[in-house]
Design a protein around this motif. Structure first.
Motif: not given
Length: 291
Positions: A272-286
Motif C-alpha cells: 500500500i502506497l505511503r506518504r512521508i515528509v522528507q526535507s519539508g516535501r511529501s514523498t510517496f513510495f511503496c
C-alpha cells in the motif's frame, strides 16, 4: 512547480513560433516578478531576433541574435500561452478560451511579445515566483543560476558511473540526493518519486548505499520516467498547461506520486502506497517493494 518535463514541453511549444523570427513588439506590465526585471529588458528584446529556444534544467534559455540570452524560470505558476494568428489563447486552470484582440489581457499577464509572422506570446504568473533575466554574451557558464548544475538526466553524461561517483560519499537519503541539482539537473519531487518506485529503491535509503546494482536500476529508471513524461506533455498539476493551452497527461501514469493509501501497481507486490515528509516535501513510495 513545473519540473524538467514541463519546461521542456513549453520549450518545444515556443520554438516553432520564435526560432529565426524577430521580436517586433515587447511589453512588460510590472517592474518585478520574484526578482526585478533587468534594466533595459524590453528594449533588449524589441527588434531582436531569436536564434534558438533552449533549456538547461528548469530554465528556458532564449538565445538572441545580439549574443544575449533571455532566461525564463516559470516558478510555481508561470506559463506561456501562444496565439499563432489573430486570437490570444488564454488558459486558466486548464480551461481554454479564445479572446480576440491583443489588448485583452488577464490580470497576471506580465510580459507579452509579438513575433515576426504574427505569433503572440503571453507570460502569465499569478503567484509571481517565476523570474526573467538577461545574460550577456559569454555569461552562461558563470551565471549563478546555471553554474554548478549537474548533467541533464537524458544526456549520456548522466551515467551509472558518473552518478555513482557523485553520490558515493553522500549520507543524505537518496530522495534528497536526486533533488540536488549539482548531482543531476532538473529533477523535482514528482519524477524522483516515480523513478524510485520503478527502481524499487526506498526514498529513505542513504545515497552512499546506491552505487552498484541499485544505481544500475535507478539511472535507467530516471531516464525512462523523464522521457515518458516529456512524451506525455508533462504533468498538469494546479497551474501548468502546455504553451498551446493543452494539459499535460503524465499525471494519469503516476505509480507513486499522490497515491497514498492506494494499492501498489507493481505485479505481485501487494503493498500500500505511503506518504512521508522528507526535507519539508511529501514523498510517496511503496514499502512493499521499495527497499
Amino acid at each position: 512547480m513545473p519540473e524538467l518535463p514541463e519546461v521542456e514541453t513549453v520549450r518545444r511549444g515556443l520554438a516553432p513560433h520564435m526560432e529565426g523570427r524577430r521580436i517586433v513588439y515587447a511589453e512588460q506590465n510590472r517592474p518585478n516578478l520574484r526578482f526585478p526585471f533587468p534594466p533595459g529588458f524590453v528594449s533588449r528584446l524589441d527588434g531582436n531576433r531569436v536564434v534558438s529556444v533552449g533549456r538547461r534544467a528548469k530554465y528556458l534559455l532564449i538565445e538572441l541574435a545580439d549574443g544575449w540570452t533571455w532566461m525564463v524560470h516559470l516558478g510555481m505558476s508561470g506559463r506561456f500561452t501562444i496565439n499563432p494568428g489573430t486570437e490570444t489563447i488564454v488558459a486558466t486552470s486548464g480551461q481554454v478560451g479564445h479572446n480576440s484582440g491583443w489588448a485583452l489581457a488577464e490580470k497576471h499577464d506580465h510580459v507579452r511579445v509579438e513575433m515576426e509572422g504574427g505569433a503572440r506570446l503571453v507570460f502569465n504568473d499569478a503567484r509571481r515566483f517565476g523570474f526573467m533575466d538577461l545574460i550577456p554574451p559569454g555569461g552562461l557558464e558563470t551565471n549563478p543560476h546555471l553554474a554548478g548544475l549537474g548533467p541533464e538526466p537524458l544526456d549520456d553524461a548522466f551515467s551509472v558511473a558518473g552518478f555513482s561517483a557523485a553520490i558515493a560519499d553522500k549520507k543524505t537519503p537518496i530522495k534528497a540526493a536526486l533533488l540536488d541539482q549539482s548531482v543531476v539537473a532538473g529533477l523535482g519531487n514528482i519524477y524522483v518519486c516515480e523513478a524510485l518506485w520503478r527502481a524499487a529503491i526506498s526514498p529513505k535509503r542513504l545515497a552512499r548505499t546506491i552505487p552498484g546494482r541499485r544505481a544500475e536500476r535507478l539511472v535507467p529508471a530516471v531516464k525512462d520516467v523523464i522521457a515518458a513524461a516529456i512524451e506525455a506533455g508533462g504533468s498538469s498539476l494546479r497551474d501548468y498547461v502546455q504553451a498551446d493551452g493543452e494539459l499535460g497527461y503524465f499525471q494519469h501514469s503516476w505509480d507513486a506520486y499522490g497515491r497514498e493509501g492506494e494499492p501498489c501497481r507493481k505485479p505481485d507486490c501487494g503493498g500500500i502506497l505511503r506518504r512521508i515528509v522528507q526535507s519539508g516535501r511529501s514523498t510517496f513510495f511503496c514499502p512493499g517493494h521499495q527497499r
